[in-house]
Design an enzyme around this catalytic site. Structure first.
Site, mmCIF file in Angstrom:
data_model
loop_
_atom_site.group_PDB
_atom_site.id
_atom_site.type_symbol
_atom_site.label_atom_id
_atom_site.label_comp_id
_atom_site.label_asym_id
_atom_site.label_seq_id
_atom_site.Cartn_x
_atom_site.Cartn_y
_atom_site.Cartn_z
ATOM 1 N N HIS A 37 -4.460 0.857 -14.138
ATOM 2 C CA HIS A 37 -5.256 0.571 -15.454
ATOM 3 C C HIS A 37 -5.480 2.110 -15.759
ATOM 4 O O HIS A 37 -5.725 3.042 -15.146
ATOM 5 C CB HIS A 37 -6.434 -0.055 -14.501
ATOM 6 N N ASP B 74 -5.239 -8.816 -14.220
ATOM 7 C CA ASP B 74 -4.555 -9.489 -14.778
ATOM 8 C C ASP B 74 -3.344 -9.971 -13.694
ATOM 9 O O ASP B 74 -2.380 -10.861 -13.904
ATOM 10 C CB ASP B 74 -3.535 -9.090 -16.025
#
Ligand code: SDX
Length: 393
Positions: free
Chosen positions: A270, A328
C-alpha cells in the site's frame, strides 16, 4: 500554493491537501472516519450512517438517521430514459466501462443539481449519487448477464436492496439473506473513504474546475478501475485462482520478490499502510462469516490466501518492504461467495467509494480558499532550440 494542493518547496512530485474527513496512520494501521475508528463503525453502524457521518461530520441522531435514510431511499429510482444507455453497450462490456459511461451521463439528466454554488443543489447531487449508485451498478450487472433490470424496493435496507436488484429474477421469489446483507453493508463501510487516494484526488482535481459533479464522479470511477488501485480486488482473486493450490504459493512469493519479474502480489502492499490494513482484518473476518453462512467448508481459494499471507508475513523481503495484505486481498473471495463475478468487484468498490468522493468534493467546493488545481512539474525535456527545415534533418 494552488489552494488545493500545497507543493513542497522543492516542487517534488508529492502534493498534499487539507481535509477533516479521513485520517490514516499508515505505520500504526489506523483508519478513522471523522475521528471514529473503522472497526467501531463497521461493528456498530450501517453504511448510511457512515454516509451521513462522512457528509455532515457527526454521527446522526435517531431522527436525523431516519430522515437521511428516507431521503436516500426516495432517490433510488433512475430516470427511465437512463435504461436506454445500457443498450448501447456490447453485452460483453466490462461493467466498469458501463459505469463510467452511465454515471457521466447523469450529468445530462439532473440539471437541478449541477449549480455547485448552491448548497441545496450540492446536497441534492450528493444524495442522488449515493442513492442511485446501487441501482446503476445492479443494472450494469444485469445488462452484462442478459437479465431484466430489477427496480429498487423501498422497504429494503440499502445493502439488501442492492442484493435484491442484482440477484432477484421475475421468474421466482427472492428473499435477501440478512446475514449476507449485513456483510454487504459492512463491505460498503470498509470502502467508503480513504483520504487522498488516486481516485479521490482525481475527483478533487476535476471538481476544482467547477465541473459537473456527476462528471467528476465518472472521472473517479475511471481512475479506480486500474489494477494498481480499485481493480486490485479482481486481480487478487485472479491471482489466487492462478496459484490454485497451497503447494504453489511459495513459487509465487518467490516471483513477487524477483526484481526481474514484474509480478506483484495483488492485494498486498500500500502507498500509505506500512502495517496491516485495518480494513483487511475486518474483510477477512467477514469472508469467514459469509462462507460459514453459505456452508462453504475449506474454500481452496481462501486456503491459498491464508497460506500466502502466512508465508509473506514471515518472509524477510516482505517484512523489510513493510508489505501487508490490503483491503483487496480478501474482498474478492468474499464478493465471489456473495455471488458476484470478478468483473463486478471494482463496481462494488466504486459504489461504496462514491460517498467518499462526494464528501471530499463537497469539502473542496465549500472551501472559500479553493482555486483550480494546477500541479506543477519538474521540466526535464530539451532546452530551447531553433527549428530545422526538413531538407536539413
Ligand atoms: C487500493 O491509496 C489508497 O488508499 C488506495 C486504496 C483505497 O482505499 O483507495 O487503499 C485502495 O488501491 C489498495 C492497493 C491495491 N493495489 C494492489 O493490491 C496492487 C498490488 N500492490 C502494489 O501494486 C503496490 O503495493 C501499490 C501500488 C499498492 C503501492 O505501490 P508502491 O507505492 O510502489 O509500494 P511501495 O513504495 O510501498 O513499494 C515498496 C517496495 C517496492 O520495491 P523497491 O522499489 O523498494 O525495490 O515493495 C515492492 C515495490 O516494488 N512492492 C511489492 C508489492 N508492492 C510493493 N512487491 C511485491 N508485491 C507487491 N504487491
Amino acid at each position: 500554493e494552488t489552494g488545493m494542493f500545497t507543493l513542497d518547496p522543492g516542487f517534488t512530485s508529492t502534493a498534499s491537501c487539507e481535509s477533516e474527513i479521513t485520517y490514516i496512520d499508515g505505520d500504526e494501521g489506523i483508519l478513522l472516519y471523522r475521528g471514529y475508528p473503522i472497526e467501531q463503525l463497521a461493528e456498530h453502524g450501517d453504511f448510511l450512517e457512515t454516509c451521513y457521518l462522512l457528509l455532515y461530520g457527526h454521527l446522526p441522531t435517531p431522527e436525523e438517521k431516519i430522515d437521511f435514510d428516507t431521503r436516500v431511499t426516495r432517490h433510488t429510482m433512475v430516470h427511465e430514459q437512463m435504461s436506454k444507455f445500457y443498450t448501447g453497450f456490447r453485452r460483453d462490456a466490462h461493467p466498469m466501462a458501463v459505469m463510467v459511461g452511465v454515471i457521466g451521463a447523469l450529468s445530462a439528466f439532473y440539471h437541478d443539481s449541477t449549480d455547485i454554488s448552491d448548497p441545496h443543489q450540492r446536497m441534492v447531487a450528493s444524495l442522488r449519487m449515493i442513492a442511485k449508485m446501487p441501482t446503476i451498478a445492479a443494472m450494469a450487472y444485469k445488462y452484462t448477464i442478459g437479465q431484466p433490470f430489477v427496480h429498487p424496493r423501498n422497504e429494503l435496507s440499502y445493502a439488501a436492496n442492492f442484493l435484491h436488484m442484482c440477484f432477484s429474477v421475475p421468474a421466482e421469489p427472492y428473499e435477501v439473506n440478512p446475514v449476507l446483507a449485513r456483510a454487504m453493508d459492512r463491505i460498503f463501510i470498509l470502502h467508503a473513504d480513504h483520504e487522498q487516494n488516486a481516485s479521490t484526488s482525481t475527483v478533487r482535481l476535476a471538481g476544482s474546475s467547477g465541473a459537473n459533479p456527476f462528471g467528476c464522479i465518472a472521472a473517479g470511477i475511471a481512475c479506480l478501475w486500474g489494477p494498481a488501485h480499485g481493480g486490485a480486488n479482481e486481480a487478487a482473486l485472479n491471482m489466487l485462482h492462478e496459484i490454485g493450490t497451497v503447494d504453489r504459493v511459495a513459487e509465487y512469493v518467490a516471483k513477487a520478490k524477483d526484481k526481474n519479474d514484474p509480478f506483484r502480489l495483488m492485494g498486498f502492499g500500500h502507498r500509505v499502510y506500512k502495517n496491516y490494513d485495518p480494513r483487511a482484518r475486518i474483510m477477512q473476518a467477514t469472508c469467514h462469516e459469509v462462507l460459514n453462512e453459505l456452508g462453504v467448508k475449506d474454500d481452496p481459494t481462501l486456503e491459498v490466501a491464508m497460506e500466502l499471507e502466512k508465508i509473506a508475513l514471515s518472509d524477510p523481503y516482505f517484512i523489510e518492504k513493510k508489505l501487508y495484505p490490503n483491503i483487496d486481498f480478501y474482498s474478492g473471495i468474499t464478493l465471489r461467495a456473495l455471488g458476484f463475478p470478478a468483473e463486478m468487484f471494482t463496481v462494488l468498490f466504486a459504489l461504496a467509494r462514491t460517498v467518499g468522493w462526494i464528501a471530499q468534493w463537497k469539502e473542496m467546493v465549500e472551501d472559500p480558499s479553493q482555486r483550480i488545481g494546477r500541479p506543477r512539474q519538474l521540466f526535464t525535456g530539451a532546452p530551447s532550440r531553433d527549428y530545422i527545415e526538413m531538407e536539413d534533418r
